[in-house]
Structures are given as C-alpha cells and as structure tokens.
Design an enzyme around this catalytic site. Sequence first.
Site, PDB file in Angstrom:
ATOM      1  N   CYS A  85       0.792  -1.372  -0.112  1.00  0.00           N
ATOM      2  CA  CYS A  85      -0.039  -0.604  -0.015  1.00  0.00           C
ATOM      3  C   CYS A  85       0.973   1.030  -0.071  1.00  0.00           C
ATOM      4  O   CYS A  85       0.093   2.864  -0.482  1.00  0.00           O
ATOM      5  CB  CYS A  85      -0.806   0.137   1.005  1.00  0.00           C
ATOM      6  SG  CYS A  85      -0.253  -0.286   2.356  1.00  0.00           S
ATOM      7  N   ARG A  87       4.213   1.090  -1.151  1.00  0.00           N
ATOM      8  CA  ARG A  87       5.242   1.285  -2.546  1.00  0.00           C
ATOM      9  C   ARG A  87       4.931   0.258  -3.161  1.00  0.00           C
ATOM     10  O   ARG A  87       4.211  -0.963  -3.426  1.00  0.00           O
ATOM     11  CB  ARG A  87       6.607   0.821  -1.643  1.00  0.00           C
ATOM     12  CG  ARG A  87       7.294   0.404  -1.623  1.00  0.00           C
ATOM     13  CD  ARG A  87       8.126  -0.122  -0.569  1.00  0.00           C
ATOM     14  NE  ARG A  87       8.609   0.251   0.344  1.00  0.00           N
ATOM     15  CZ  ARG A  87       9.800   1.151   0.381  1.00  0.00           C
ATOM     16  NH1 ARG A  87       9.800   1.554  -0.513  1.00  0.00           N
ATOM     17  NH2 ARG A  87       9.246   2.126   1.600  1.00  0.00           N
ATOM     18  N   HIS A  96      19.600  -0.460  -1.687  1.00  0.00           N
ATOM     19  CA  HIS A  96      17.813  -0.022  -1.199  1.00  0.00           C
ATOM     20  C   HIS A  96      17.039  -1.175  -0.522  1.00  0.00           C
ATOM     21  O   HIS A  96      15.935  -0.508  -0.033  1.00  0.00           O
ATOM     22  CB  HIS A  96      16.799   0.809  -2.321  1.00  0.00           C
ATOM     23  CG  HIS A  96      15.492   1.049  -2.423  1.00  0.00           C
ATOM     24  ND1 HIS A  96      15.414   2.663  -2.435  1.00  0.00           N
ATOM     25  CD2 HIS A  96      14.970   0.476  -2.609  1.00  0.00           C
ATOM     26  CE1 HIS A  96      14.315   2.507  -1.759  1.00  0.00           C
ATOM     27  NE2 HIS A  96      13.786   1.377  -2.411  1.00  0.00           N
ATOM     28  N   GLN A 113       5.857  -5.797   8.915  1.00  0.00           N
ATOM     29  CA  GLN A 113       4.660  -6.935   7.259  1.00  0.00           C
ATOM     30  C   GLN A 113       6.176  -6.123   5.935  1.00  0.00           C
ATOM     31  O   GLN A 113       5.774  -7.241   5.628  1.00  0.00           O
ATOM     32  CB  GLN A 113       3.399  -6.017   6.886  1.00  0.00           C
ATOM     33  CG  GLN A 113       2.600  -5.883   8.101  1.00  0.00           C
ATOM     34  CD  GLN A 113       3.169  -5.058   9.433  1.00  0.00           C
ATOM     35  OE1 GLN A 113       3.619  -3.925   9.754  1.00  0.00           O
ATOM     36  NE2 GLN A 113       1.804  -4.856  10.426  1.00  0.00           N
ATOM     37  N   GLN A 160       6.705  -9.019   2.387  1.00  0.00           N
ATOM     38  CA  GLN A 160       5.725  -8.353   1.643  1.00  0.00           C
ATOM     39  C   GLN A 160       6.831  -9.206   0.411  1.00  0.00           C
ATOM     40  O   GLN A 160       6.161  -9.123  -0.327  1.00  0.00           O
ATOM     41  CB  GLN A 160       5.100  -6.864   1.541  1.00  0.00           C
ATOM     42  CG  GLN A 160       4.150  -6.350   2.356  1.00  0.00           C
ATOM     43  CD  GLN A 160       3.034  -4.868   3.226  1.00  0.00           C
ATOM     44  OE1 GLN A 160       4.657  -4.842   3.110  1.00  0.00           O
ATOM     45  NE2 GLN A 160       2.597  -5.103   3.158  1.00  0.00           N
ATOM     46  N   ALA A 189     -18.371   5.587  24.519  1.00  0.00           N
ATOM     47  CA  ALA A 189     -17.663   4.555  23.468  1.00  0.00           C
ATOM     48  C   ALA A 189     -17.337   5.068  22.509  1.00  0.00           C
ATOM     49  O   ALA A 189     -18.083   5.082  21.107  1.00  0.00           O
ATOM     50  CB  ALA A 189     -18.843   3.973  23.359  1.00  0.00           C
ATOM     51  N   MET A 247     -11.691   5.839  20.100  1.00  0.00           N
ATOM     52  CA  MET A 247     -10.252   6.286  20.350  1.00  0.00           C
ATOM     53  C   MET A 247     -10.024   5.336  21.470  1.00  0.00           C
ATOM     54  O   MET A 247      -9.375   4.209  21.312  1.00  0.00           O
ATOM     55  CB  MET A 247      -9.160   7.232  21.088  1.00  0.00           C
ATOM     56  CG  MET A 247      -8.172   7.310  21.517  1.00  0.00           C
ATOM     57  SD  MET A 247      -7.658   7.392  19.026  1.00  0.00           S
ATOM     58  CE  MET A 247      -5.415   6.868  20.646  1.00  0.00           C
TER      59      MET A 247
END
Lengths: 280, 462
Positions: free
Chosen positions: B50, B52, B99, B116, B120, B190, B193
Amino acid sequence: MEQAALVNLWFAMTLYMVATVLYVYHFVAKRPVFAWYATFATGAGFLTHTASIGLHWGATQEVPITGAFNSLSLTAWALILIYFVVEHLVKLKLYGTVLVPVAFVAMAIAQISLGSTGAELTADALEQLDSWRVAIHVAMIMTANAGFAVAAAASAVYLVQGAQLKKHKTSALMKRLPSLTQTQQLARRAIMLAYPVYTAGMLLGIIRAIEFGLPAWWFDPRVMLSGVVWGIFGSYLFLHYKSGASGKLLARIALVGLVAVVVLAVIARTVPTGFHIFGL
Amino acid sequence: MHLTLVGLSHKTAPVEIREKLTFPAHRQEEALSLLMATPDVAEAVILSTCNRTEIYAVTAAGADGSAAVIDFLADYHDLDRHELVRYLYFSEGEAVVRHLFRVVASLDSMVIGEAQILGQVKEAYEHAFGTESVGRVFNRLFRQSFEVGKRVRTETDIGENAVSISYAAVELAKKVFDSLDGRTILILGAGKMSELTAKHLVCNGVKSVLVANRTYERAEELAGRFSGEAIRYDELFERMREADIVISSTAATHHVITKEQVAPTMRGRKGNPLFLIDIAVPRDIDPDVNELDDVFLYDIDDLNGVVESNLEERMREARRAEEIIAEEMVAFERWIESMEVVPTVAAIRAKAEQVRMAELEKALKRLGGLSEKELKTVEALTSSIVNKMLHGPTARLKMVAGEKDGYDYIEAARFLYGLDTNPEGKPAHQGLIKTLLGKAERAAGRAADKSAQNEMGDTLGC
C-alpha cells in the site's frame, strides 16, 4: 582428593565469574547468544561445584555442613540450583543477572577469606551433629534460603519496575525488566515453596535439639533469628492470601525477610554465644 | 548486466498515484510475464504494497534498464509516461542492493521498524520465483535480503517499541501484566479512540470486555462489537473490581474517576495491579489515582511521551541496522565479484600458467643440460599451447558475459576450472562490480543523479 576438590572449587568460582560478566553483558546489550553462553558457564560452574563438594566430602568423610566456608559454598550451590529451576519455569535470563553474581560473591568470600576447610569442632559439637536429621536440616535451610533469595530478587525487580511505571519512565531499564505480575508471581511461588521447606528444616533442628537434651535451646540467637525469618515470610503469605495486601508491601516484606536471612547467616555467626556454633 | 530499480513510495507519491500503480497478487504473474518479455530485462521482481510499488530488474549491459521498466509501468497502467516519472525514483547498481536491504529492514517504511514489509518482499519474491522471473542474481540478492531483515529484527530492537498511542497502551499493559491472555478490560465511554485501543488489547489476548457509558444503548452497541458486556453507569465502580485494565474516553468536562472512588475497588485484589488508560481530553481520571498502590495511570500525554521515546529508540536502532546493511552489502559484493568475467578469465590463465610452469620444471629436470636457445623454445612452445587452448573459451566467456544468461557461463567456467575461491592477488571490488553495480557508469558521470540518495527526481529529462 582434597586437592582435586580445591581445584574444582576454583574452577567453579571462575565459571560463576564468567557467567556473571556474560549475564550482565546480555542484560545491557540484549544479545541472546551471550545469555546462552552465560547459562552454559553457570551450568559448567554448577557441575564443577557439585564435584568439588562431593570430592571434599569423600576426602574428609564428613558431611560438609560445618563452618562459614561450607555454609557460603552450600548457599551458592543451592542458589544456582534454584536459579536453574527458575530459569526453566519463567524462561527469563534476567534473574541470572541478579542471582549468579550473588552466588559468585558468596563463593569468592568463602574461598578467599575463609579458606576451604571446615571448622575445627569440639567432641561435644561433633556428637550433636552426628545425626541424619542435622544433614537434612542444613540442606533444607540452605535450599529455603536460596528460595527466599530468589523471592527477594524478584521483589526488588518488582519495586524497580513498579517505580518506573508509576513515574511513566520509558527507560531502557523498564524495557529490559519483566512485567509486574510475572515478578510478583515468581516471588510468591518461591516463598510458597521455600517456606514449608524452611519450616520442616527448623522442626528437624528443634527435634534434634530436644533429642540431644540441649537446655534452653530456643534461647540461642540463631534459633531466635530463624523464628524471625519464619515469621516474616509467614506474614508475607498471610498478608497475600488473607488480607490481599498490595504488591509493593509484599515486595518490601520479602526484602526485609532476605535481610533477616543475611543477618542470621552472617552476623549471628559473629556472636559466639548459644549452642548453634559449629565453627565460625 | 545491471541492477535497476524503478519505484514510487509514500515518500514520492500521494495515495491517488500509488493506488493507480499497484500490482495485486492475482495480477503479478501476468505483469511479470509482460515485463520479462521486454528484451532488456533478464530478471525481475515486483514489490507492491500500500505504500510502495517497486520494480527490481537485472537488465542487459548497455541497455537503459530504467527506461525499459518505466515504459512497462506506463503501458501496463495506461498512464502518461512523462506524468508518471514525476513520482518515480530510480536506482542502479550498488544503490539497488542498499535500497532493497533498507526496505526489507523497514528503514524505508512509513513507520520505521514495522514488521510487515519483510513478509511482503518475500511474497513478491515468491511470485517472481513462481513465474521464473528470477535467476542467479535475484535469487541470491533477495535471499540475502531476507537474512538482512531477519538480522535487523533479531540483532536490533527496531521493532520492539510501539509507535502509536494504542500500541503504546498495549506495550505498557504487557509491562504490568506480562500476558494479556484472560484479562478483563473495562471501557468507559464509547469513543473511537477507546474502541481502537480496546481492539488492540483484544487482539493481544484480552478475554472479557465490559463497557460502561452514560447512554446504555451506546454501551451495548460497543460491547456487541467485542462480544462483551454492557454495564450500567452506576455499577461502574462495583464492576471495576473485575477489571485489569480500564480505558476511559468520555466527553465529560470533569474527572469521572477519582482516587476516593478507586481506592475501595483495590481492596481484595491480592496485589493484582490495575492499569488505567485515560485518553480523554479533558482528562477523565484524577491524576491522584496514580498515588494508590498497584494502580498505574497513564493519560494521553504520558502515552505520547512513550511513543516519542520509542521513536527515538527506533532511530537509534536504525543506525545499528545500517551497520548490518553495510556488512551484508560487502558480503553481496564479494559474491558478485566472484561472478565477474575479468577476474575469472585472469584466474583461469593464472591456473593454466601455474600448471605450465610446474610441468615445464619437471620436463627440464628430465631433459637436463638444455642450451639457452632450446630452453626459450620449449618455454615459448608451452606458452603458445596454453594461450591457444585458452583463447577460445576466454574470448567466448567475455562475449557472453553481458548476455542474459552470462552468469551461468561464468559460474560453469569457474566450476570446470575449479575456481571456487577468488584468484590470488585479485583486488577487491573491481571489474563486474563496476558494471553490474553501476560504478563504471557513475564514474563516467552518466548516472550520477540516479543513486539511492537521490531517489526522487525526473532523471529522464521530463
């Protein structure tokens, strides 16, 4: 054989020293590989230490329980044994950073200041000690003391971590130390295990004193201090289970208990009164 | 052969551009096939997340690899090439390796240290491996990059400290309770956050959720989302005895939880701590509550302080990660050098010369008493045989080295001549590293503005 026991003892002390350095380095630098080396060095030290005690026993044909040297050496041995149990149970190397140095210092004091020989005892004292109950009494008290030391170490960690959390400090120390509930649980379990052992050890000693017909055995300073230690850790359990005392209070009680154990083990020895003197 | 990278990320392109240039998993096979059909591309991996989209390619020597990849990107997504390059960055050679290692180590991520990205990149490599779009270079490079990712995560604390408010709350809760398994949280108010924080806590093992709100229906609604229990507001302090963690986020303008109200709930807890998280502004919980034994109160500023401290910690750890990357780059460069044609040819010649000299010495001992002229003739004869024997293979090796499967030939030659280690005396980091890793071009000033340090830019004259 005596020579071999001595050599083994030096090796054990050296290995504990190496383990101490490695545990501290692991704690500071957080390198798991060093924790593994530290555990290895501690294990090797423990085996060498055990061999030394066995060889010494074989050479002198006497259970090595008399004198300050043997007390410290056995305390260090019991501490390492308990540490391994703790490490196995809670999977935390942190306590190695606290307990192994204590064992090393105990060994160093025993080896450097006190020499490796047992105490010269009178015929009367030897007669008093000539019972299986005495050997088990000593083993139980030593093991229980090691358990109390673990509880105190965990309690100290609890107080430090609690203070960090109260003050909202996000220091490296806070991140390295385990959680409050874990340290609290470890302290409680250590006391729960050590306390009955201590009680049984005391009872065996009392039985032996009565059996031998010692007059006013309860007036001995070490016996009285043992009662104080027993009372402190008993109050810990009572306050936890019956009155739901705060974790902070319980941690402080555990530390006071350890202080009493140290006073009993060190200072009471320097008071040459009472029957419970089997060599300084 | 060159290493080429063309990509865009959150640093160079807004989301409306990034979303146009994604390669979803189910379309990667097709995209890689199209890319591999480009004559100049020998190997390729497409990394699409999402944040790159990056295309790593091994391109033929002398070809403009970046241009080929940009053309592919523009054609595939039906975008204007000149518009597209505004958002792209380009790297070649050594900068590509750096890189990729930085990406895998999550040093280039929006949140440094996030976990993550390693998965990926592995997924991207697996797609490429499945479509046979990777060869010797990328197999080695990507597998080594996974090692980099693993090393960075195990040897540094880069991913250890939470960098969001809700995760900071979870992290602190774990410092109080160790494990959150089976714990009970009480949500007061409620709001969004508190819901988010509760969600993170539930994901970390919290078992029971109690929700209290002035409006009971809203409490029921939120409780329903966590399979929890809504409680009446007037039962709040009675039920607080059951809670291990309290999250408060009401719209009240005064303290709704005070020291006097919390103190009775702490009785009979047997030393079990109570962790209070006050994320409301103005605060819901009286700060004096923190004075109670076994009570730990954190308000929004405290949590922000934790996050800031953790970010600083991650930046420190990032420096250690850069050191690991530098080490791994040296290892990759060494490998790539061993695949170099010039030293390989030199090594073959050196080995042949060694054999020639040894055999010549033996023969001269047997012959004995040769005149100087005869000696020179024998020497010239042996040299000539060796040179003629080696001329064909070495010339062909040089010729095919720049082609698509050049590394296969070089590796075969090294295997056949038994050159498992670098030839003696070979200077470090020369030859192919200059071509494959693009140093030659940079030295000539052709690609001076294409390095990783200048990733952003329109270097194709747009």
